[in-house]
Design a protein around this motif. Structure first.
Motif, PDB file in Angstrom:
ATOM      1  N   ASN A 173       0.865  -0.954  -0.115  1.00 23.04           N
ATOM      2  CA  ASN A 173       0.084   0.366  -0.424  1.00 23.04           C
ATOM      3  C   ASN A 173       0.678   1.311   0.109  1.00 23.04           C
ATOM      4  O   ASN A 173       1.950   1.462   0.126  1.00 23.04           O
ATOM      5  CB  ASN A 173      -1.379  -0.576   1.273  1.00 23.04           C
ATOM      6  N   CYS A 174      -0.045   2.769  -0.175  1.00 22.28           N
ATOM      7  CA  CYS A 174       1.047   3.702  -0.234  1.00 22.28           C
ATOM      8  C   CYS A 174       1.946   4.038   0.925  1.00 22.28           C
ATOM      9  O   CYS A 174       2.389   4.198   0.948  1.00 22.28           O
ATOM     10  CB  CYS A 174      -0.189   4.399  -0.973  1.00 22.28           C
ATOM     11  N   LYS A 175       0.440   3.632   1.598  1.00 25.73           N
ATOM     12  CA  LYS A 175       1.404   4.106   3.438  1.00 25.73           C
ATOM     13  C   LYS A 175       2.893   3.490   3.466  1.00 25.73           C
ATOM     14  O   LYS A 175       3.377   4.073   4.299  1.00 25.73           O
ATOM     15  CB  LYS A 175       0.580   3.980   4.834  1.00 25.73           C
ATOM     16  N   GLN A 201       7.461  -1.563  -7.952  1.00 32.24           N
ATOM     17  CA  GLN A 201       7.015  -1.424  -8.722  1.00 32.24           C
ATOM     18  C   GLN A 201       5.213  -0.552  -8.203  1.00 32.24           C
ATOM     19  O   GLN A 201       4.823  -0.167  -9.315  1.00 32.24           O
ATOM     20  CB  GLN A 201       6.202  -3.626  -8.402  1.00 32.24           C
ATOM     21  N   HIS A 202       5.453  -0.760  -7.041  1.00 34.23           N
ATOM     22  CA  HIS A 202       4.245   0.358  -7.017  1.00 34.23           C
ATOM     23  C   HIS A 202       4.115   1.602  -7.110  1.00 34.23           C
ATOM     24  O   HIS A 202       3.575   2.520  -7.808  1.00 34.23           O
ATOM     25  CB  HIS A 202       4.301   0.368  -5.253  1.00 34.23           C
ATOM     26  N   LEU A 203       5.656   2.216  -7.246  1.00 32.13           N
ATOM     27  CA  LEU A 203       6.229   3.135  -7.976  1.00 32.13           C
ATOM     28  C   LEU A 203       5.785   3.495  -8.811  1.00 32.13           C
ATOM     29  O   LEU A 203       5.263   4.982  -9.579  1.00 32.13           O
ATOM     30  CB  LEU A 203       7.297   3.794  -7.489  1.00 32.13           C
ATOM     31  N   GLN A 250       3.026   2.462 -10.870  1.00 33.43           N
ATOM     32  CA  GLN A 250       1.402   2.740 -11.116  1.00 33.43           C
ATOM     33  C   GLN A 250       1.457   4.076 -10.335  1.00 33.43           C
ATOM     34  O   GLN A 250       0.131   3.895 -10.840  1.00 33.43           O
ATOM     35  CB  GLN A 250       1.764   1.299 -10.446  1.00 33.43           C
ATOM     36  N   CYS A 251       1.718   3.913  -9.116  1.00 32.73           N
ATOM     37  CA  CYS A 251       1.076   5.115  -7.861  1.00 32.73           C
ATOM     38  C   CYS A 251       2.294   6.939  -8.510  1.00 32.73           C
ATOM     39  O   CYS A 251       2.797   6.916  -8.103  1.00 32.73           O
ATOM     40  CB  CYS A 251       1.053   4.831  -7.118  1.00 32.73           C
ATOM     41  N   SER A 252       1.194   7.372  -9.509  1.00 29.95           N
ATOM     42  CA  SER A 252       2.055   8.600  -9.576  1.00 29.95           C
ATOM     43  C   SER A 252       1.979   9.597  -7.809  1.00 29.95           C
ATOM     44  O   SER A 252       2.695  10.579  -7.997  1.00 29.95           O
ATOM     45  CB  SER A 252       0.948   9.489 -10.100  1.00 29.95           C
ATOM     46  N   ALA A 253       1.099   9.625  -7.200  1.00 26.64           N
ATOM     47  CA  ALA A 253       1.196  10.096  -5.973  1.00 26.64           C
ATOM     48  C   ALA A 253       2.473  10.100  -5.067  1.00 26.64           C
ATOM     49  O   ALA A 253       2.510  10.528  -4.843  1.00 26.64           O
ATOM     50  CB  ALA A 253      -0.031   9.581  -5.129  1.00 26.64           C
ATOM     51  N   CYS A 254       2.453   8.518  -5.058  1.00 25.17           N
ATOM     52  CA  CYS A 254       4.027   8.450  -4.283  1.00 25.17           C
ATOM     53  C   CYS A 254       4.709   8.431  -5.134  1.00 25.17           C
ATOM     54  O   CYS A 254       6.043   8.654  -4.562  1.00 25.17           O
ATOM     55  CB  CYS A 254       3.779   6.970  -3.457  1.00 25.17           C
ATOM     56  N   ARG A 255       4.570   8.906  -6.089  1.00 25.75           N
ATOM     57  CA  ARG A 255       6.204   9.222  -6.850  1.00 25.75           C
ATOM     58  C   ARG A 255       6.781  10.744  -6.995  1.00 25.75           C
ATOM     59  O   ARG A 255       7.435  10.652  -6.408  1.00 25.75           O
ATOM     60  CB  ARG A 255       5.746   8.790  -8.183  1.00 25.75           C
TER      61      ARG A 255
END
Ligand SMILES: [Zn+2]
Lengths: 168, 220
Positions: free
Chosen positions: A2-4, A22-24, A26-31
Motif C-alpha cells: 500500500n501507499c503508506k 513496482q508500486h511506484l 503504478q502510483c503517481s502520488a507516491c512518485r
C-alpha cells in the motif's frame, strides 16, 4: 503493497525493494512523495552549522569535572570519617553501657551486703537477748529457791507467798 | 588534548576478548569510543578527556538545533558530559558509547525545554524576526542573492524542525544530522525500532507539508 508502506520506506530513505518499485511505477502520488522527500533531504542540509565548541566550553567542562572530582574526594573523606566515627560511637555506647552495668552491679552488691550485715546484727542481737533472758531466768530461779528456803521457816513467809500468787 | 596523547591513548587500547554475542554487541564492544569509556571506568581520566574532545562538536550541533540557542547548548553539552562522568560506573558496553551519549544529551535537552516551558521562558524558534538569534555570524553578513536565498531556506528549515514535537525533533536531528541508526535513536528516546520508524515517518511527513512551497517550487 500500500501507499503508506511505500511512503514510509521513502521517508526513512530505506532501500526500495522490487515490490516498492513496482508500486511506484503504478502510483503517481507516491512518485511525487519520493521527489518531495529527495528535495527535502537537500533542503534540510541547508541548515548547516559551522559553530565550533568555544575554548570556554572545553574549559568549563574541565572546570566542572574538577569540581566533580573535588566533590567526589569530599564524599570519600566524609565516607572515611563516617567509617571512623561509627566504631567510635559504638565504642562510646559500649563504654556507657559497661559503666552503667558496673554501677548497677556495685549498687546491688552494696545493698545486698548492707542487708546481710543488718540481718546478721539482728540475729546477733536476738541471740544475745536470749542469753540474757536465760541468765535472768537462772537468776530468778536461784532467787526463788532462796525464797522458798526462807519462806519454809514461818507463816509470814507463806502469807506473803499466797499474796504473791494471788497477784501475779 | 594533543595529537600525540590521543594517538598514545588509541594505540594502547586493548580489545577485550569477544564472547559469542550478537553482532551489534560485538560492534559496540569493538567501538573505539566504547573502549575509551571502559578504560575511563577503570580510572584513566585522560580517556574521558579524549571522549569530550571527540564528541563535543557533534553534540554541540545536536543540542544547538534542539534548543535553538548556541549559548544554552554549550551549557547543555557541559551538563551532558558531567552526567556521563557521574554515571560512568553504570555504563555497560552493550550499546555504543555514542548511543549512550545521545540518550543522555536528549534527556538533558528535553528537561531543559520542559523547564523553559514551565518557567514560561519558552524559546521561540521564530524569535527575533528583525534580528535572528546568533546562530552563525555568517548568516548575518550581507551577500549575494544566492546567499540570501540560502539563509532564507535555512531559516525555514530551522522553524519547521523547531515546530515539530520535541521527540520528533530529536529523532529527525539524530537521523538526519547525527547519522544515528534507528536502534540508536530508539535507545536514546526509549522507543522500539518500529515506534522510532513511525515517529520519523510522521516527522518527515510534517516537514514535507510545512515546506511544501519550497519543495514544489523546486527551490531546494
Ligand atoms: Zn502509492
Amino acid at each position: 503493497m500500500n501507499c503508506k508502506r511505500v511512503r514510509q520506506i521513502i521517508s526513512l530513505q530505506e532501500p526500495l525493494d522490487h515490490r516498492s518499485l513496482q508500486h511506484l511505477e503504478q502510483c503517481s502520488a507516491c512518485r511525487a512523495v519520493r521527489i518531495q522527500q529527495e528535495r527535502l533531504d537537500t533542503l534540510l542540509e541547508s541548515w548547516d552549522l559551522q559553530t565550533e565548541p568555544s575554548s570556554r566550553l572545553l574549559a568549563s567542562v574541565r572546570a566542572g569535572l574538577g569540581h566533580e572530582q573535588a566533590a567526589a574526594r569530599r564524599d570519600g573523606l566524609r565516607w572515611f570519617l563516617r567509617q571512623v566515627q561509627l566504631p567510635m560511637a559504638g565504642a562510646r555506647r559500649g563504654l556507657a553501657w559497661g559503666v552503667s552495668f558496673c554501677l548497677v552491679l556495685i549498687a546491688t552488691t552494696a545493698t545486698v551486703h548492707h542487708w546481710q550485715a543488718v540481718r546478721q546484727q539482728r540475729q546477733a542481737a536476738t541471740a544475745a537477748g536470749a542469753v540474757q533472758e536465760l541468765q535472768a531466768l537462772d537468776q530468778d530461779s536461784e532467787l526463788l529457791q532462796t525464797w522458798d528456803m526462807l519462806s519454809s521457816d514461818g507463816d509470814a513467809g507463806s502469807k506473803t507467798r499466797q499474796t504473791y500468787q494471788a497477784t501475779p | 588534548m594533543d595529537a600525540a596523547r590521543e594517538r598514545a591513548c588509541m594505540m594502547s587500547m586493548k580489545l577485550s576478548p569477544v564472547p559469542a554475542a550478537e553482532a551489534a554487541r560485538e560492534a559496540a564492544r569493538s567501538d573505539a569510543d566504547t573502549q575509551l569509556m571502559l578504560r575511563f571506568q577503570e580510572g584513566e581520566e585522560t580517556c574521558f578527556e579524549l571522549l569530550v574532545h571527540r564528541h563535543s562538536r557533534p553534540l554541540l550541533h545536536f543540542l544547538t538545533r534542539m534548543v535553538a540557542s548556541p549559548q544554552v547548548s554549550e551549557e547543555l553539552v557541559q551538563e551532558s558530559f558531567l552526567r556521563i562522568y557521574q554515571a560512568r560506573q553504570r555504563y555497560r558496553p552493550e550499546a555504543r558509547f555514542s548511543t549512550w551519549l545521545y540518550r543522555i544529551a536528549t534527556r538533558v535537552a528535553l528537561n531543559h525545554l520542559r523547564k523553559c516551558r514551565k518557567d514560561r521562558f519558552a524559546i521561540s524558534l521564530n524569535a527575533g524576526e528583525d534580528g535572528e538569534p546568533v546562530w552563525e555570524p555568517a548568516d548575518q553578513a550581507p551577500g549575494t542573492e544566492e546567499d540570501l536565498l540560502r539563509r532564507e531556506r535555512a531559516q525555514r528549515v530551522r522553524r519547521a524542525i523547531g515546530a515539530l514535537p520535541e521527540r520528533q525533533r530529536a529523532a529527525v536531528l539524530m537521523h538526519k544530522y547525527q547519522g544515528l541508526d534507528y536502534r540508536a535513536i530508539g535507545e536514546a528516546l526509549g522507543l522500539s525500532q518500529a515506534a522510532t520508524k513511525s515517529l520519523l515517518f510522521r516527522a518527515y511527513e510534517t516537514l514535507r507539508e510545512e515546506l511544501r512551497d519550497l519543495l514544489e517550487g523546486g527551490q531546494a
